[in-house]
Structure formats: C-alpha cells, structure tokens
Design a protein around this motif. Structure first.
Motif, mmCIF file in Angstrom:
data_model
loop_
_atom_site.group_PDB
_atom_site.id
_atom_site.type_symbol
_atom_site.label_atom_id
_atom_site.label_comp_id
_atom_site.label_asym_id
_atom_site.label_seq_id
_atom_site.Cartn_x
_atom_site.Cartn_y
_atom_site.Cartn_z
ATOM 1 N N ARG A 165 0.830 -1.209 0.000
ATOM 2 C CA ARG A 165 0.000 0.000 0.000
ATOM 3 C C ARG A 165 0.859 1.252 0.000
ATOM 4 N NH1 ARG A 165 -2.535 0.556 4.476
ATOM 5 N NH2 ARG A 165 -1.889 -1.416 5.420
ATOM 6 N N ASN B 122 2.245 1.354 -3.696
ATOM 7 C CA ASN B 122 1.347 1.272 -4.865
ATOM 8 C C ASN B 122 -0.113 1.579 -4.579
ATOM 9 O OD1 ASN B 122 3.229 0.251 -6.726
ATOM 10 N ND2 ASN B 122 3.046 -1.793 -5.802
ATOM 11 N N ALA B 123 -0.432 2.509 -3.682
ATOM 12 C CA ALA B 123 -1.837 2.706 -3.306
ATOM 13 C C ALA B 123 -2.700 3.045 -4.525
ATOM 14 C CB ALA B 123 -1.956 3.785 -2.242
ATOM 15 N N ASP B 124 -2.184 3.896 -5.439
ATOM 16 C CA ASP B 124 -2.991 4.267 -6.611
ATOM 17 C C ASP B 124 -3.242 3.059 -7.511
ATOM 18 O OD1 ASP B 124 -3.237 6.825 -5.766
ATOM 19 O OD2 ASP B 124 -1.606 7.622 -7.020
ATOM 20 N N ARG C 138 -5.884 0.980 -5.931
ATOM 21 C CA ARG C 138 -7.220 1.589 -6.065
ATOM 22 C C ARG C 138 -7.772 1.404 -7.479
ATOM 23 N NH1 ARG C 138 -6.054 5.072 -1.831
ATOM 24 N NH2 ARG C 138 -4.631 6.277 -3.108
ATOM 25 N N SER C 139 -6.890 1.400 -8.468
ATOM 26 C CA SER C 139 -7.355 1.254 -9.857
ATOM 27 C C SER C 139 -7.958 -0.132 -10.104
ATOM 28 C CB SER C 139 -6.208 1.515 -10.832
ATOM 29 O OG SER C 139 -5.322 0.408 -10.830
ATOM 30 N N ARG D 160 -12.162 2.676 -3.258
ATOM 31 C CA ARG D 160 -11.407 2.846 -2.000
ATOM 32 C C ARG D 160 -10.880 1.502 -1.520
ATOM 33 N NH1 ARG D 160 -14.090 1.113 2.668
ATOM 34 N NH2 ARG D 160 -16.363 1.013 2.519
#
Ligand code: NAD
Length: 265
Positions: free
Chosen positions: A207, A210-212, A215-216, A222
């Motif tokens: 996280r 690579n959180a984005d 999320r994708s 979320r």
C-alpha cells in the motif's frame, strides 16, 4: 433481532491485528463473548481484548499456532473452560511469503500452506467435533454452530509472485464448499468471506508503494477497512443469514468485476 449474537461464544484465530482484531470487536459489539487467538503479538491481542471488553463482552486471549493440532485443540478447551460452549468460529489467521515462482523456497510454500490451509482445516475440524459434542442450544441460535473462513479474492483471481498464497486460498474455497455439503444436514452453517484489498499489516508495504495502482483495481474506489469485513462476518454468523450456507461473500469493492474492462468497449 436477527443480528444479535447475545449469549453466544466465538473463537477468532489471528485476532491480534487487522481483520481478526476487527471481527473480534464486531462480534463482541453484537453480544458474543470471544476467544482471541494470537501467534506472537501478545500486545496486539491485549488491545483486541480491551476492544471486546469496551463493547461489554467477555474475552480471553490465548497463544497458538493454527498449523499445530495440539495448539488448535487448546483454543477450543480454553473457550469451553473460560466462556462456555463454542457457537461461532472465524478461521482468519493467514500469512503471505511472496516470491517469484522459480525462486520460491519449499519453506515459503510450506509456511503459507500450513497457516492458511492446514490451519483452516484443523480449526474447522475441531469446530465440527465440538459443535456435535455441545448439541443444539435451544433459544440461542437455530444453527448447531457457524464457521466462517477468511478466504480472499485470490481464491478466484490468480496472483503472480504469490502462488503459495493463491493456492492456499483456492484450497480454502473447496474446503469450505465440501465441508458445507457434508455437515449442512447437522445444522452446522459453513461460509467464507473473500476480502479484496483491506488496509492491514499484511499489505502495508504494497500500500505504501502502490496505493494508486491498488485503487485502480477497485471499481468502488477505496481500499477497504478491517471493519468492512467485520460487518460482513457478523452478518454471516448471525441468524439473519440463517439460510446462507456454502457461500463465499466477496467484500472487495468490486475487485472481482474485472475493472480492467472499464471503458474498454
Ligand atoms: P494481519 O497480518 O494483520 O493478520 C494476520 C493475523 O494472523 C495476525 O494476527 C497474525 O499474528 C496471525 N497469524 C499468522 N500466523 C499465524 C499462525 N500460524 N497461527 C495463528 N495466528 C497466526 O493481516 P490481515 O489482512 O488481517 O489477514 C487476516 C486474514 O485476511 C488472512 O487470512 C488474509 O489472507 C486474509 N485477507 C486479507 C486481505 C487484505 O487485503 N488485508 C485480503 C484478503 C484476505
């Protein structure tokens, strides 16, 4: 109401952090007393115990490795001695040991299978034996007992670099369904929950990096919280879900909807 777990006793494995801790607190809020199993993080288990007690329920903490038969039996002995007969079991303990396939050590394979799959087997086998011994408790629940496994979206979605983890959860999927088929007539209700990406220690590094990207992969947009899973599990073990059996409830913000196809038509 159908969501109350008043008068019932629950065992949660791996309850010192993350999803297990949230589920232990959620079950307590619904009225159940809870055995809080931990592997090594006693401080975490103490925090879970405080949350259970704040909710007005009784809790007891006990160390144990779910991959060891004698440790698993002790969880159930502890429940019966300290709280009473066990009604609810959440088999949650799980680990990841990620590695590219050809470099994966036998140790990394066996550690994940032992905790995630053998642990689920040992915990649910003991649950069935204890439910039978206890018998139906009139007025407590129409079910003799309820088992929920913590699976994963990776019981369905292949996961490169984690074949041990995906294989363990694929195993949990058919363990759950086969067990449900075998013991349903005894009024033992068996289901699983399949979380998507939930913010816990297990994926803290991923996280952070690579959180984005994570999320994708989630149409609902979320990353989940442990409480999202707690609410699903509390419902699954409640009498409101009395006719739900052999089901895997995906709580994943839609991760299993192939979001890569959005806008691809
Ligand atoms: P976590 O690391 O916070 O929790 C795992 C828990 O299992 C810890 O409390 C740990 O001490 C315990 N544990 C590990 N080995 C054990 C053993 N041998 N015996 C007893 N306990 C042991 O991570 P989490 O995300 O809360 O994971 C809980 C479960 O949820 C796992 O089965 C995991 O596969 C599953 N899950 C998590 C996610 C997610 O995105 N976080 C997604 C799908 C499934």
């Amino acid at each position: 109401n159908g969501l109350s777990l008043e008068g019932q006793n629950a065992i949660v494995t791996g309850a010192s952090s993350g999803i297990g801790a949230a589920v232990a607190a959620g079950l307590a809020k619904a009225g159940a007393d809870v055995v809080i199993n931990f592997h090594s993080d006693e401080e975490g288990a103490e925090k879970t115990l405080s949350a259970v007690e704040r909710a007005g329920s009784r809790g007891v903490i006990i160390r144990g490795d779910v991959g060891r038969e004698s440790d698993v039996n002790k969880l159930f002995d502890c429940c019966e001695a300290e709280l009473g007969p066990v009604d609810i079991v959440f088999s949650n303990a799980g680990i990841q040991r990620d590695s590219a396939f050809a470099e994966m050590s036998l140790d990394d394979w066996e550690a994940v299978i032992s905790t995630n799959l053998t642990g689920a087997f040992l915990v649910s086998r003991e649950a069935v034996k204890r439910f039978r011994k206890k018998g139906l408790r009139e007025g407590v629940s129409p079910a003799l007992g309820k088992i929920v496994f913590d699976s994963s979206v990776h019981q369905r979605i292949p996961w490169a670099g984690r074949v041990n983890y995906a294989a363990s959860k694929g195993g949990v999927s058919l363990l759950m369904q086969s067990l449900a088929q075998e013991v349903g007539h005894e009024k033992i209700r068996v289901n699983s929950v399949a979380p998507g990406a939930i913010a816990t220690d297990i994926n803290a590094d991923e996280r952070a990096e690579n959180a984005d990207a994570i999320r994708s992969l989630i149409p609902y947009g979320r990353i989940g919280d442990p409480e999202d899973i707690a609410q699903a599990v509390v419902w699954l073990v409640s009498d409101a879900a009395d006719y739900v059996h052999g089901h895997c409830l995906f709580a994943d913000g839609g991760m299993t909807l192939y979001p890569g196809f959005i806008g691809n038509g």
